[in-house]
Design a protein around this motif. Structure first.
Motif, PDB file in Angstrom:
ATOM      1  N   LEU A 173      31.101  36.119  37.871  1.00 33.61           N
ATOM      2  CA  LEU A 173      31.900  35.231  38.714  1.00 33.61           C
ATOM      3  C   LEU A 173      32.020  35.784  40.131  1.00 33.61           C
ATOM      4  CD1 LEU A 173      34.692  34.358  36.135  1.00 33.61           C
ATOM      5  CD2 LEU A 173      33.071  32.729  37.122  1.00 33.61           C
ATOM      6  N   THR A 196      29.982  37.797  41.653  1.00 32.92           N
ATOM      7  CA  THR A 196      28.682  37.689  42.319  1.00 32.92           C
ATOM      8  C   THR A 196      28.501  36.307  42.937  1.00 32.92           C
ATOM      9  OG1 THR A 196      27.660  39.326  40.855  1.00 32.92           O
ATOM     10  CG2 THR A 196      26.177  37.808  41.980  1.00 32.92           C
ATOM     11  N   GLY A 197      29.099  35.314  42.296  1.00 35.67           N
ATOM     12  CA  GLY A 197      29.027  33.953  42.814  1.00 35.67           C
ATOM     13  C   GLY A 197      30.093  33.634  43.842  1.00 35.67           C
TER      14      GLY A 197
END
Length: 235
Positions: free
Chosen positions: A25, A27-28
């Motif tokens: 999450l 990383t996004g």
């Protein structure tokens, strides 16, 4: 999507899965919103957190699915147990820790539940839930009127079958707004309740765990003893 995973060590599996999801999450570009659970397995899992260097624990917002309405710092409080297991150790900032009001806060239990509801996100990314031998989740117990709540996001609970008697719990509408719901259980004492929760038919009033499903994902992390009564075609 619903799945059941039979594992050797539910706590270790939960810890690894949670950190993997948090890292993904983040990383996004998402600041994960997580509802934690209490209980032995969860606290064992929390003691293992910190192994994944890709998780930035200063960028995770944390709530609890339920809380015992006892004084701040009391050993029975889920937030206190989490502090001892990982929050302090990993230096999670206070502003990321969204604890429910404690007994002694000059609010009634109903007012405390409403105050807690006001802190909640629109939806959680992950909700963690233990399952009691009676099939309860959070502090939603079989036969209790809170199972029929459709408007309030958090409610007061009096007369809990297990002490302490007074609690605050998230409701089905709040829990079911989560993207992912992960149940975790261990031991043969949970086997009958888990089988009822996963059965094709049954009553939420008998087995409250039947009433919670994630919008995108529902996962059961259970050991062999806890899964012993689940039909093989459901595994």
């Amino acid at each position: 999507m619903s799945s059941a995973a039979v594992v050797d060590d539910a706590a270790a599996t939960l810890a690894q899965a949670l950190e993997t999801r948090l890292a993904l999450l983040q990383t996004g570009g998402v600041v994960p919103r997580v509802a934690l659970t209490g209980g032995t397995i969860a606290n064992d899992a929390y003691r293992l957190l910190g192994a994944n260097p890709d998780v930035d624990w200063t960028r995770v917002d944390l709530w609890w699915g339920d809380e015992r309405f006892v004084p701040e710092g009391h050993a029975d409080r889920n937030d206190q147990q989490a502090r001892e297991a990982f929050l302090d150790r990993l230096e999670v900032p206070d502003e990321r820790i969204h604890a429910a009001p404690a007994h002694g806060c000059d609010l009634s239990l109903a007012e405390a539940a409403d105050a807690y509801a006001a802190t909640l996100p629109d939806a959680f990314d992950v909700v963690l839930l233990g399952v009691g031998p009676d099939g309860h989740v959070a502090s939603l117990f079989p036969g209790f009127e809170q199972l029929d709540e459709v408007e309030r996001r958090a409610v007061e609970v009096f007369g809990s079958p297990k002490p302490p008697a007074e609690r605050i719990s998230l409701t089905f509408p709040t829990l079911n707004a989560a993207d992912a719901v992960w149940f975790v259980a261990s031991g043969d004492g949970k086997a009958e309740a888990i089988a009822r929760a996963l059965a094709p038919e049954g009553s939420v009033h008998e087995t409250p765990a039947r009433g919670v499903r994630g919008r995108a994902e529902t996962a059961w992390i259970v050991d062999a003893a806890a899964a012993s009564r689940i039909p093989t075609d459901q595994l």
